[in-house]
Write an enzyme that holds these catalytic residues in place. Sequence first.
Site, PDB file in Angstrom:
ATOM      1  CG  ASN A  39       0.363   0.454  -4.175  1.00 18.27           C
ATOM      2  OD1 ASN A  39       0.118  -1.294  -3.518  1.00 18.27           O
ATOM      3  ND2 ASN A  39      -1.736   0.840  -3.512  1.00 18.27           N
ATOM      4  CD  GLU A  40       3.669  -2.930  -1.145  1.00 11.13           C
ATOM      5  OE1 GLU A  40       4.305  -1.983  -2.121  1.00 11.13           O
ATOM      6  OE2 GLU A  40       3.756  -3.833  -1.195  1.00 11.13           O
ATOM      7  CG  LEU A  69       0.273  -8.618   1.718  1.00 11.37           C
ATOM      8  CD1 LEU A  69       1.993  -7.547   2.578  1.00 11.37           C
ATOM      9  CD2 LEU A  69       0.883  -9.673   1.653  1.00 11.37           C
TER      10      LEU A  69
END
Lengths: 304, 304, 304
Positions: free
Chosen positions: A179-180, A110
């Site tokens: 990996n947010e 994103l």
Amino acid sequence: MAAAPILARRIARSGVLPLCCRPPSWDRAPRQPPGLPLAPCRAFSNNKIQVELDESSGVAMMKFKSPPVNSLSLDFLTEFSISLEKLENDRACRGVIITSTIPKIFSSGLDIMEMCGKNVEHYGEFWRAVQEMWLRLYGSNMVTVAAVNGSSPAGGCLIALSCDYRIMAENPKFSIGLNEAQLGIVAPFWFKDTFVNVVGHRIAERSLQLGSLHPAPEALKLGLVDELVPEEKLLEKASAVMARWLALPDHARQLTKSMMRKAVLDHLVAHREEDIKNFINFISKESIQKSLRMYMEMLKKKKS
Amino acid sequence: MAAAPILARRIARSGVLPLCCRPPSWDRAPRQPPGLPLAPCRAFSNNKIQVELDESSGVAMMKFKSPPVNSLSLDFLTEFSISLEKLENDRACRGVIITSTIPKIFSSGLDIMEMCGKNVEHYGEFWRAVQEMWLRLYGSNMVTVAAVNGSSPAGGCLIALSCDYRIMAENPKFSIGLNEAQLGIVAPFWFKDTFVNVVGHRIAERSLQLGSLHPAPEALKLGLVDELVPEEKLLEKASAVMARWLALPDHARQLTKSMMRKAVLDHLVAHREEDIKNFINFISKESIQKSLRMYMEMLKKKKS
Amino acid sequence: MAAAPILARRIARSGVLPLCCRPPSWDRAPRQPPGLPLAPCRAFSNNKIQVELDESSGVAMMKFKSPPVNSLSLDFLTEFSISLEKLENDRACRGVIITSTIPKIFSSGLDIMEMCGKNVEHYGEFWRAVQEMWLRLYGSNMVTVAAVNGSSPAGGCLIALSCDYRIMAENPKFSIGLNEAQLGIVAPFWFKDTFVNVVGHRIAERSLQLGSLHPAPEALKLGLVDELVPEEKLLEKASAVMARWLALPDHARQLTKSMMRKAVLDHLVAHREEDIKNFINFISKESIQKSLRMYMEMLKKKKS
């Protein structure tokens, strides 16, 4: 190069296909989005994504080409969803291979720019586009194969996880993962559900909490990707895998896929507006905005 | 000894922390028990458990010290829950390592004495304490690492399973598992849910039915523990793992953990009284009492 | 031959056991089908299945003997369910080993003849028999061990998956899997649920979509079977495994098994009539009938 025959057969014919031409199996196809008129579709391209359909095999090659890192911006997501819809509605297309033209990057996930310093309306529109992309890809009737030819964090990983099969270049410098948490944000429940469906609860719990980016060999070991091949053989291998999946009758395969994924897809469909609200609330917090700004600063420093 | 630096920094300072000192992340912290007043807490101890908090790292070392085998008696469970609550409410504490001071034993599980020859009220109080301990530990906002330095059957295994990470001494004489079936009793559904979340349905089904106690190497293979290290390196390793988990922003990690565990926690919360009733009914049966008495006889014979 | 002692002890005594002779554990036995009168049962046989109970061990040996390939016809399924019910109601029987007398074949799965060119009533009756068989086997209170001594596609695989433990002859020519998709049909949700409970979501999704038949070594790797042994040692090994499972107290083991399988069993019980209707609708379609006819033609050609 072994993938050449497929790439060579670029076809730009564009006969508009009347709905009645679709084989019976499509009629009952679960999750077939109610329809835009069927667009001409053999090869098409936009600023972000290039698509080529090999009519003889029924396989489309979809290549992300949005420098520098194939960020999933609102524009990218929109083009991605439109491309998927076009292929889904094209009776000549039975499967799609998704890869990247950018060296070393599949997709960076994103686009943080879309989540930082924008207004509430923008956040809502952006999140709806993320949902839309996932609903189309995870619920696709086509066979979907991810040819992961570079690193693939966060949303990039979600795209790979949403395909039917994941092949990754066997380069330990390429990593993949949700990996947010490292950015101080939280993967939404449907990212989590998709992840759990692939690697199971334990691996997902640990990997999500640590925000792990797994190098390709580790990703294989965890079951996050299905196989590793040398980068130059990636598309050749993806085509071979695709051929194996397409050997099955479409209808039975589609119903089976739908049976496996329905619960998780339905979960988001039932909570879509709530999920958008949650995202807006979360991302609008000053503490989160600060985390994202810090992360972007860090990325800038890395570059220079 | 590598763990020495941490153990050396024993701190007994006890400034009472006003609630407003808690960082913002705690405010939204899921499962944060509504609060007892914040107690002074840097090092504390009781008959059963010793706790030391290293203020600089934010890591508490919690050691079970209830001879002969760290049985989970009503007193032990109460002290355990209180200790967890104190740490949870201490803003200086971000993670806890759980281990044992008793050689060869992590914890022998629920104290059979509490389940044998007592009255209905006692059974109810005991079971509520078991539930309480699990709800606090499995739902903790802290990073929880089990340093399993001995055998860990039944309730002892549950404690390990409820942590975020499990390291076990690589001694094949130490075993771990939910062996309730061997005693003629049945692990309750939330023991089962916790187990399935760690090892998956198939391994859980087989292991629970057989009441298996898995030697450390087998436990690693099954995914019941995450890694094995020589016993003398256990605390050092636990500290290193803890540091890696604490490198993540608390808030994102906590929300992620809550997302992964919420369904299973909510299941017990929604059926807590029913679960207590079931336990009382089950344990009050003469056939079960007889099984437990036989098991205790067997244990006594083993000792002598 | 090591399995000889068990086979040698064929017992045909047939004392009718009054209900009150059943040990207390049976009274609370979950999923115990409400009762036919208890039939005399030590050894019995029919055209399709041969059963011998070793009274001393409490273990029944059940052998499929329906040439050419142990197809699950309506008759076969009925006999199978009756045999399971007899054993379930026999207090002397605590476990059953299921195997085949047909060389190279465990069971070829649902009999396509029952699904092709018949009327709606027949399809309904057939499907109810398939459901009945699975409900009895997957929900059995007995320890169930599959000694898979040959290939085991589709419904044959379901039988193996429904047992507590699966041992397969280590012959790579023998394969096992839910290959329905290859025939253009779809495994119903409870086949899928049973499969997911054994191998997890990811492996099930891929295997079901591809209609994979896994050679024995691959089946072991995927967890589809628990172990491989040389074919001549299969029954010996099955008896040894059975003895280990029977070492546990019946009551605790049964309650544990029920806890693990209840959700999936209840799901079919709650949707049984709907599932029959779905099957009838699906199988009555001309396109599906055509697929099945083509498949039968292919099988015929293979033979000649």
